[in-house]
Design a protein around this motif. Structure first.
Motif, short mmCIF file in Angstrom:
data_model
loop_
_atom_site.label_atom_id
_atom_site.label_comp_id
_atom_site.label_asym_id
_atom_site.label_seq_id
_atom_site.Cartn_x
_atom_site.Cartn_y
_atom_site.Cartn_z
N ARG A 1 0.81 -1.21 0.00
CA ARG A 1 0.00 0.00 0.00
C ARG A 1 0.84 1.26 0.00
O ARG A 1 0.36 2.33 -0.39
CB ARG A 1 -0.91 0.01 1.24
N ASP A 2 2.11 1.15 0.47
CA ASP A 2 2.90 2.35 0.71
C ASP A 2 4.39 2.01 0.59
O ASP A 2 4.94 1.35 1.46
CB ASP A 2 2.59 2.88 2.11
N PRO A 3 5.06 2.46 -0.47
CA PRO A 3 6.49 2.14 -0.63
C PRO A 3 7.37 2.75 0.45
O PRO A 3 8.51 2.29 0.64
CB PRO A 3 6.82 2.72 -2.01
N GLY A 4 6.86 3.74 1.17
CA GLY A 4 7.66 4.36 2.22
C GLY A 4 7.65 3.61 3.53
O GLY A 4 8.44 3.90 4.43
N SER A 5 6.75 2.63 3.65
CA SER A 5 6.61 1.89 4.90
C SER A 5 7.43 0.60 4.85
O SER A 5 7.16 -0.29 4.05
CB SER A 5 5.14 1.55 5.15
N ILE A 6 8.44 0.50 5.71
CA ILE A 6 9.34 -0.65 5.73
C ILE A 6 9.58 -1.05 7.19
O ILE A 6 9.79 -0.18 8.05
CB ILE A 6 10.69 -0.33 5.06
N THR A 7 9.53 -2.34 7.45
CA THR A 7 9.81 -2.89 8.77
C THR A 7 10.98 -3.85 8.66
O THR A 7 11.02 -4.69 7.76
CB THR A 7 8.58 -3.64 9.32
N VAL A 8 11.94 -3.72 9.57
CA VAL A 8 13.09 -4.62 9.59
C VAL A 8 13.26 -5.17 10.99
O VAL A 8 12.76 -4.60 11.97
CB VAL A 8 14.39 -3.93 9.12
N ALA A 9 13.97 -6.28 11.09
CA ALA A 9 14.30 -6.85 12.39
C ALA A 9 15.77 -7.23 12.41
O ALA A 9 16.31 -7.74 11.42
CB ALA A 9 13.43 -8.06 12.70
#
Length: 388
Positions: A186-194
């Motif tokens: 939905r949003d290329p700016g939203s990224i989650t990493v671990a």
């Protein structure tokens, strides 16, 4: 692709009646590509007409820590993070399903000289869910890289590398690796990493700014069990129906977030152990996820010494063991963080490999299983996708 029938790759040869039975069990469907990264090379399996064929090893004697199957174009691209004891780590790609491979003339992933760091390995390769040619890479030392040419060249995401908390990140027993990357269609700016052992970090602006996102995730091994960061997160996966719902396997603890990682709640009740490495979500059905519990951090064998995948179909309110077709009796094959996955079919194929060199597959959401390869080297990662 050069290869051999699954029974000829490893283990005893099957007779014609057994091959026919396997064909009935694996009905003719879309062809599936199953890639298995091991301590000593890459093995590629294809399900054709209901039976499995495997070929390999590719990258003989290299440890394969990461694989991506990029199906965003008509011609799939395979991306592999290999680690040669002599030449070091590299990223390879293939546009013909592994028949041939390309390695860039210059290292695809490299730390800039001013960082004072050197690449240990590529832990994760992730085609973006929102940008057609973008591929992300996670590395050890823990860093995030972005490619805009489908994984041929990468650039360091400096704001995460220079995050003010970085000086306090402490490597875990397996090193300090960025092993999970989740993008949002939905949003290329939203990224989650671990990161092990720094925890979950999120950005909402494409990587310009990052914030820890670990509220509710415990760190039982620290003096403060609820720090802002410092959790030893082992894997995070995204729900198929609700993109804001995430599932997290921690170093002790299984958690769920319903707000894209802002807050987490414990959903480990009902599991024989809430220690483990792997987590995967069903590709189409909401509230459905899979984990492989391990006895303990000091006893890293399957929980109860039983080879069992656990599935939730109610977002973690309850868990059920999936055992049909899996080995009975004592079993010692640990499943690592990237060695459990699903394909993109419905019903879903579910796959896992273990440190005994065994690979198991299910074509019915995990209800029943079949060993499709054995006596491989130590399995590090598994990826699957429908092709053709």
């Amino acid at each position: 692709m050069p290869g051999c029938r699954l029974s000829a790759l490893r283990g005893p040869r099957r007779n014609d009646n057994e091959v026919d039975r396997l064909r009935r069990r694996w009905p003719a469907m879309a062809e599936v590509l199953l890639t298995v990264g091991t301590r000593k090379g890459l093995f590629i399996g294809r399900r054709r007409g209901g039976a499995w064929e495997f070929g390999g090893p590719h990258f003989n004697a290299q440890a394969i820590y990461s694989i991506a199957i990029d199906t965003r174009r008509d011609t799939p691209r395979l991306l592999v993070g290999g680690d040669s004891a002599h030449w070091g780590p590299s990223v390879f790609h293939s546009d013909d399903l592994g028949a041939s491979w390309t390695e860039p003339a210059k290292p695809a992933v490299k730390f800039p000289q001013d960082t004072g760091a050197s690449l240990e390995r590529v832990w994760q390769l992730h085609p973006s869910a929102a940008e057609p040619d973008v591929v992300w890479a996670g590395t050890e030392p823990a860093a995030l890289y972005r490619s805009e040419d489908r994984g041929e060249t990468f650039e360091l995401v400096r704001p995460l590398w220079e995050h003010p908390t970085r000086s306090k990140w402490v490597p875990g027993g397996g090193g300090e690796g960025l092993h999970t990357i989740l993008t949002d269609a939905r949003d290329p700016g939203s990224i989650t990493v671990a990161v092990s052992t720094a925890g979950v970090f999120r950005t909402q602006d494409g990587g310009q700014t990052w914030a820890p996102s670990n509220s509710g995730v415990s760190a039982v091994f620290l003096p403060d069990p609820n720090p802002e960061f410092g959790q030893c997160v082992h894997k995070v996966t995204r729900d198929a129906a609700d993109p804001d719902r995430l599932y997290l396997q921690n170093h002790w603890g299984v958690f769920r977030s319903d707000d894209a990682g802002a807050k987490w709640v414990d959903i480990g009740s009902g599991l024989p152990s809430d220690f483990g490495f792997a987590a995967a979500a069903h590709p189409h059905r909401g509230d459905t996820a899979y984990v492989f519990p391990i006895n303990a951090d000091a006893d890293r064998v399957p929980a109860g010494r039983r080879c069992r995948v656990y599935r939730t179909r109610d977002a973690g309110a309850s868990w059920e063991p999936l055992t049909a077709g899996l080995p009975e009796g004592d079993h010692y094959g640990t499943v690592l963080r990237d060695a459990l996955c699903t394909d993109d079919l419905d019903p879903a194929g579910v796959y896992f490999g273990n440190r005994n060199g065994e690979v198991f597959a299910s074509a019915d959401d995990g209800d029943s299983w079949q060993m499709v390869a054995s006596q491989l080297p130590d399995v590090l990662c598994v990826r699957a996708a429908a092709i053709g």
